[in-house]
Design a protein around this motif. Structure first.
Motif, PDB file in Angstrom:
ATOM      1  N   HIS A  58       0.798  -1.235   0.000  1.00 17.57           N
ATOM      2  CA  HIS A  58       0.000   0.000   0.000  1.00 17.57           C
ATOM      3  C   HIS A  58       0.825   1.277   0.000  1.00 17.57           C
ATOM      4  O   HIS A  58       0.286   2.359  -0.232  1.00 17.57           O
ATOM      5  CB  HIS A  58      -0.952  -0.001   1.207  1.00 17.57           C
ATOM      6  CG  HIS A  58      -2.105  -0.926   1.005  1.00 17.57           C
ATOM      7  ND1 HIS A  58      -3.348  -0.502   0.620  1.00 17.57           N
ATOM      8  CD2 HIS A  58      -2.168  -2.273   1.072  1.00 17.57           C
ATOM      9  CE1 HIS A  58      -4.148  -1.544   0.484  1.00 17.57           C
ATOM     10  NE2 HIS A  58      -3.454  -2.637   0.751  1.00 17.57           N
ATOM     11  N   TYR A  59       2.119   1.189   0.323  1.00 14.87           N
ATOM     12  CA  TYR A  59       2.929   2.405   0.322  1.00 14.87           C
ATOM     13  C   TYR A  59       4.386   2.003   0.122  1.00 14.87           C
ATOM     14  O   TYR A  59       4.841   0.986   0.670  1.00 14.87           O
ATOM     15  CB  TYR A  59       2.770   3.160   1.653  1.00 14.87           C
ATOM     16  CG  TYR A  59       3.457   4.513   1.676  1.00 14.87           C
ATOM     17  CD1 TYR A  59       2.960   5.580   0.926  1.00 14.87           C
ATOM     18  CD2 TYR A  59       4.604   4.717   2.439  1.00 14.87           C
ATOM     19  CE1 TYR A  59       3.582   6.820   0.929  1.00 14.87           C
ATOM     20  CE2 TYR A  59       5.235   5.960   2.455  1.00 14.87           C
ATOM     21  CZ  TYR A  59       4.715   7.004   1.696  1.00 14.87           C
ATOM     22  OH  TYR A  59       5.340   8.228   1.707  1.00 14.87           O
ATOM     23  N   VAL A  60       5.081   2.801  -0.675  1.00 15.40           N
ATOM     24  CA  VAL A  60       6.520   2.581  -0.910  1.00 15.40           C
ATOM     25  C   VAL A  60       7.211   3.933  -0.804  1.00 15.40           C
ATOM     26  O   VAL A  60       6.700   4.926  -1.344  1.00 15.40           O
ATOM     27  CB  VAL A  60       6.772   1.984  -2.321  1.00 15.40           C
ATOM     28  CG1 VAL A  60       8.263   1.822  -2.582  1.00 15.40           C
ATOM     29  CG2 VAL A  60       6.071   0.635  -2.490  1.00 15.40           C
ATOM     30  N   GLY A  66       7.733   9.128  -2.173  1.00 17.52           N
ATOM     31  CA  GLY A  66       6.861   8.083  -1.636  1.00 17.52           C
ATOM     32  C   GLY A  66       5.616   8.005  -2.503  1.00 17.52           C
ATOM     33  O   GLY A  66       5.199   9.002  -3.092  1.00 17.52           O
ATOM     34  N   PHE A  67       5.029   6.826  -2.625  1.00 17.57           N
ATOM     35  CA  PHE A  67       3.824   6.692  -3.448  1.00 17.57           C
ATOM     36  C   PHE A  67       3.010   5.471  -3.044  1.00 17.57           C
ATOM     37  O   PHE A  67       3.510   4.571  -2.394  1.00 17.57           O
ATOM     38  CB  PHE A  67       4.189   6.608  -4.938  1.00 17.57           C
ATOM     39  CG  PHE A  67       5.052   5.426  -5.314  1.00 17.57           C
ATOM     40  CD1 PHE A  67       6.413   5.445  -5.102  1.00 17.57           C
ATOM     41  CD2 PHE A  67       4.488   4.289  -5.876  1.00 17.57           C
ATOM     42  CE1 PHE A  67       7.225   4.360  -5.453  1.00 17.57           C
ATOM     43  CE2 PHE A  67       5.284   3.192  -6.232  1.00 17.57           C
ATOM     44  CZ  PHE A  67       6.656   3.233  -6.019  1.00 17.57           C
ATOM     45  N   ARG A  68       1.739   5.508  -3.455  1.00 16.40           N
ATOM     46  CA  ARG A  68       0.851   4.361  -3.244  1.00 16.40           C
ATOM     47  C   ARG A  68       0.791   3.587  -4.558  1.00 16.40           C
ATOM     48  O   ARG A  68       0.227   4.098  -5.534  1.00 16.40           O
ATOM     49  CB  ARG A  68      -0.540   4.840  -2.855  1.00 16.40           C
ATOM     50  CG  ARG A  68      -0.585   5.484  -1.484  1.00 16.40           C
ATOM     51  CD  ARG A  68      -2.015   5.654  -1.112  1.00 16.40           C
ATOM     52  NE  ARG A  68      -2.170   6.426   0.095  1.00 16.40           N
ATOM     53  CZ  ARG A  68      -3.177   6.236   0.946  1.00 16.40           C
ATOM     54  NH1 ARG A  68      -4.075   5.301   0.712  1.00 16.40           N
ATOM     55  NH2 ARG A  68      -3.291   6.979   2.021  1.00 16.40           N
ATOM     56  N   PRO A  69       1.358   2.401  -4.602  1.00 18.43           N
ATOM     57  CA  PRO A  69       1.444   1.697  -5.884  1.00 18.43           C
ATOM     58  C   PRO A  69       0.123   1.015  -6.265  1.00 18.43           C
ATOM     59  O   PRO A  69      -0.652   0.625  -5.400  1.00 18.43           O
ATOM     60  CB  PRO A  69       2.515   0.637  -5.621  1.00 18.43           C
ATOM     61  CG  PRO A  69       2.436   0.388  -4.161  1.00 18.43           C
ATOM     62  CD  PRO A  69       1.970   1.658  -3.508  1.00 18.43           C
ATOM     63  N   ALA A  70      -0.089   0.879  -7.572  1.00 20.64           N
ATOM     64  CA  ALA A  70      -1.271   0.163  -8.056  1.00 20.64           C
ATOM     65  C   ALA A  70      -1.035  -1.343  -7.969  1.00 20.64           C
ATOM     66  O   ALA A  70      -1.968  -2.123  -7.806  1.00 20.64           O
ATOM     67  CB  ALA A  70      -1.567   0.567  -9.493  1.00 20.64           C
ATOM     68  N   ALA A  77       8.869  -1.153 -10.778  1.00 21.99           N
ATOM     69  CA  ALA A  77       9.296  -0.355 -11.924  1.00 21.99           C
ATOM     70  C   ALA A  77       9.461   1.115 -11.532  1.00 21.99           C
ATOM     71  O   ALA A  77      10.459   1.754 -11.891  1.00 21.99           O
ATOM     72  CB  ALA A  77       8.281  -0.492 -13.050  1.00 21.99           C
ATOM     73  N   ARG A  78       8.502   1.652 -10.762  1.00 26.12           N
ATOM     74  CA  ARG A  78       8.577   3.076 -10.390  1.00 26.12           C
ATOM     75  C   ARG A  78       9.738   3.337  -9.432  1.00 26.12           C
ATOM     76  O   ARG A  78      10.391   4.371  -9.512  1.00 26.12           O
ATOM     77  CB  ARG A  78       7.271   3.523  -9.743  1.00 26.12           C
ATOM     78  CG  ARG A  78       6.152   3.685 -10.761  1.00 26.12           C
ATOM     79  CD  ARG A  78       4.858   4.071 -10.099  1.00 26.12           C
ATOM     80  NE  ARG A  78       4.821   5.479  -9.714  1.00 26.12           N
ATOM     81  CZ  ARG A  78       3.744   6.055  -9.166  1.00 26.12           C
ATOM     82  NH1 ARG A  78       2.645   5.364  -8.972  1.00 26.12           N
ATOM     83  NH2 ARG A  78       3.774   7.317  -8.822  1.00 26.12           N
ATOM     84  N   ALA A  79       9.985   2.396  -8.522  1.00 22.89           N
ATOM     85  CA  ALA A  79      11.083   2.593  -7.565  1.00 22.89           C
ATOM     86  C   ALA A  79      12.417   2.641  -8.293  1.00 22.89           C
ATOM     87  O   ALA A  79      13.288   3.435  -7.965  1.00 22.89           O
ATOM     88  CB  ALA A  79      11.077   1.472  -6.533  1.00 22.89           C
ATOM     89  N   ALA A  84      10.610  11.721 -11.135  1.00 24.44           N
ATOM     90  CA  ALA A  84      10.615  12.900 -10.273  1.00 24.44           C
ATOM     91  C   ALA A  84       9.218  13.391  -9.899  1.00 24.44           C
ATOM     92  O   ALA A  84       9.066  14.224  -9.020  1.00 24.44           O
ATOM     93  CB  ALA A  84      11.388  14.015 -10.960  1.00 24.44           C
ATOM     94  N   SER A  85       8.175  12.896 -10.568  1.00 23.03           N
ATOM     95  CA  SER A  85       6.830  13.410 -10.297  1.00 23.03           C
ATOM     96  C   SER A  85       6.197  12.829  -9.038  1.00 23.03           C
ATOM     97  O   SER A  85       5.117  13.224  -8.652  1.00 23.03           O
ATOM     98  CB  SER A  85       5.919  13.111 -11.490  1.00 23.03           C
ATOM     99  OG  SER A  85       5.823  11.719 -11.645  1.00 23.03           O
ATOM    100  N   HIS A  86       6.877  11.851  -8.357  1.00 22.73           N
ATOM    101  CA  HIS A  86       6.319  11.305  -7.126  1.00 22.73           C
ATOM    102  C   HIS A  86       6.257  12.375  -6.033  1.00 22.73           C
ATOM    103  O   HIS A  86       7.040  13.319  -6.041  1.00 22.73           O
ATOM    104  CB  HIS A  86       7.195  10.165  -6.594  1.00 22.73           C
ATOM    105  CG  HIS A  86       7.241   8.978  -7.497  1.00 22.73           C
ATOM    106  ND1 HIS A  86       6.129   8.293  -7.869  1.00 22.73           N
ATOM    107  CD2 HIS A  86       8.280   8.348  -8.065  1.00 22.73           C
ATOM    108  CE1 HIS A  86       6.493   7.293  -8.644  1.00 22.73           C
ATOM    109  NE2 HIS A  86       7.798   7.305  -8.787  1.00 22.73           N
TER     110      HIS A  86
END
Ligand SMILES: NC(=O)C1=CN([C@@H]2O[C@H](COP(=O)(O)OP(=O)(O)OC[C@H]3O[C@@H](n4cnc5c(N)ncnc54)[C@H](OP(=O)(O)O)[C@@H]3O)[C@@H](O)[C@H]2O)C=CC1
Ligand SMILES: N[C@@H](CC=O)C(=O)O
Length: 370
Positions: A58-60, A66-70, A77-79, A84-86
């Motif tokens: 639910h959170y990374v 930091g973001f809530r992944p789908a 992949a996002r990590a 930069a948009s996180h």
């Protein structure tokens, strides 16, 4: 029984905690470096499997965003991409993302003091913590007590398998012996995967600093390799083992023999790489002394009679603690039942894969126990 609500009481004065059966545990992962990215890769590999159904991410976060992944695959992949948009990382966002229901777990794959400072609060609030970071249990005795008390208050568990031996069954074995009525008499061995790797490879001919860079690039060292070379990482590990074995050892009570020359110790982290050759001459000398005697250099931790020591030793090649290869940790435990011949546990003691597996083993155990 799908949808059943279970009230679990774990530990002393446990708070009632609701668990919705068959609903996956909610996970927050902090740290996407060597260990954290291996956690994401392992989780992504479980997509669509029975293990994958037990944990839901639910959170990374890392130190930059930091973001809530789908999905776990998207998180991995996002990590890696570090887009930069996180949003900036937020430790306050962790509890919000985990919600208030069901089994909630923070996985700490950082070496961060700021994250460690939150462990007790999360535990007291009913959020389990699984950690590779040793700052929680391997620094001050006060903090170690605080974590124990928070677990009791929140009815939560502190998964620490990855903090010593990168998930090897060391803490688990010590606790099992004690649960069976054994007292631990002594512990001795190699507790650093990076230092094991270094002294298994250093040949006294090529510069020691080059081997340090290789160990760092392979992901075996701490983010700052001086934490390994100074013996600080091993101090933390012997403290964690000692405390688990019932010896309430204070951090200052461990005698540590550092390999880091004063000039290197004083530098900022950014200047360390260029100054690593400071290690070359002293290490060449220590290697040559050992070599003349037909001995091997090993970085050893010892706990006996309520005292602990950590430092480099020259051991006969056939000494029981001189064995092993690669990043092997090799630890001997003497107890009531293992009083003459110790129990010996050996295996890889650093590296992304084993450490991530140790973290997720702990998370799955929490899920299994509810
Ligand atoms: N490497 C190994 O073999 C083993 C490591 N460990 C332990 O695992 C932990 C991680 O080690 P490793 O992966 O090698 O280290 P890395 O330096 O590769 O990764 C550390 C991660 O923590 C992130 N981070 C730092 N501060 C924060 C913060 N405040 N909030 C969220 N994330 C943060 C970093 O962010 P950013 O990416 O932005 O820099 C980075 O992603 C350490 O405590 C280490 O002792 C334990 C056993 C074995
Ligand atoms: N830097 C550590 C990593 C595991 O804890 C080590 O070298 O053992």
């Amino acid at each position: 029984m799908s949808g059943e609500v279970v009230i679990a009481h774990i530990g002393v004065a446990a708070r009632p905690q609701s668990r919705v059966a068959d609903v996956p545990a909610r996970i927050a992962l902090l740290g996407t470096g060597t260990v954290g990215s291996a956690v994401l890769a392992r989780l992504a590999g479980w997509d669509g499997t029975r293990l994958g159904e037990r944990l839901s991410l639910h959170y990374v976060a890392n130190s930059r965003f930091g973001f809530r992944p789908a999905s776990t695959a998207e998180a991995a992949a996002r990590a890696v991409s570090g887009v930069a948009s996180h949003a900036p990382p937020s430790l306050d966002a962790v509890a919000v993302a985990l919600g208030t229901q069901g089994t909630r777990i923070v996985i700490d794959a950082t070496a961060s003091e700021a994250v460690t400072e939150r462990h007790a609060a999360w535990l007291a609030d009913g959020i389990h913590v699984v950690t590779a970071c040793k700052l929680g249990q391997g620094t001050s005795l006060a903090r170690w007590h605080e974590i124990r008390e928070a677990c009791a208050l929140g009815g939560t568990r502190y998964g620490d398998s990855a903090t010593v031996g990168a998930g090897l069954p060391l803490l688990r074995s010590i606790r099992a012996l004690q649960a069976g009525g054994d007292r631990i008499h002594a512990i001795a061995g190699v507790l650093s995967g990076s230092l094991a790797w270094l002294f298994n490879h250093y040949d006294g001919l090529r510069p020691f600093s080059g081997f340090v860079r290789q160990a760092r690039d392979a992901g075996y060292t701490e983010p700052d390799p001086r934490d390994d070379l100074s013996g600080e990482d091993v101090r933390r590990k012997i403290l964690i083992l000692a405390r688990a074995a019932g010896v309430a050892l204070d951090s200052a009570a461990v005698e540590v023999d550092s390999l880091v020359p004063q000039a290197l110790a004083a530098l900022s982290a950014a200047d360390v790489d260029a100054a690593l050759p400071e290690l070359d001459a002293p290490m060449r000398e220590r290697f040559a002394d050992a070599y003349k005697r037909g001995e091997k250099l090993r970085f050893i931790a010892r706990l006996e009679d309520g005292r602990a020591r950590v430092g480099l030793q020259s051991l006969p090649a056939d000494h029981p603690l001189a064995g092993g290869a690669g990043t092997d940790n090799r630890v001997a435990i003497w107890s009531d039942r293992y009083d003459r011949q110790p129990l010996v546990i050996q295996g890889p003691g650093a590296g992304a894969g084993v450490t991530a597996a140790g973290l997720l083993d702990d998370a799955l155990e929490i899920v299994a126990r509810g």
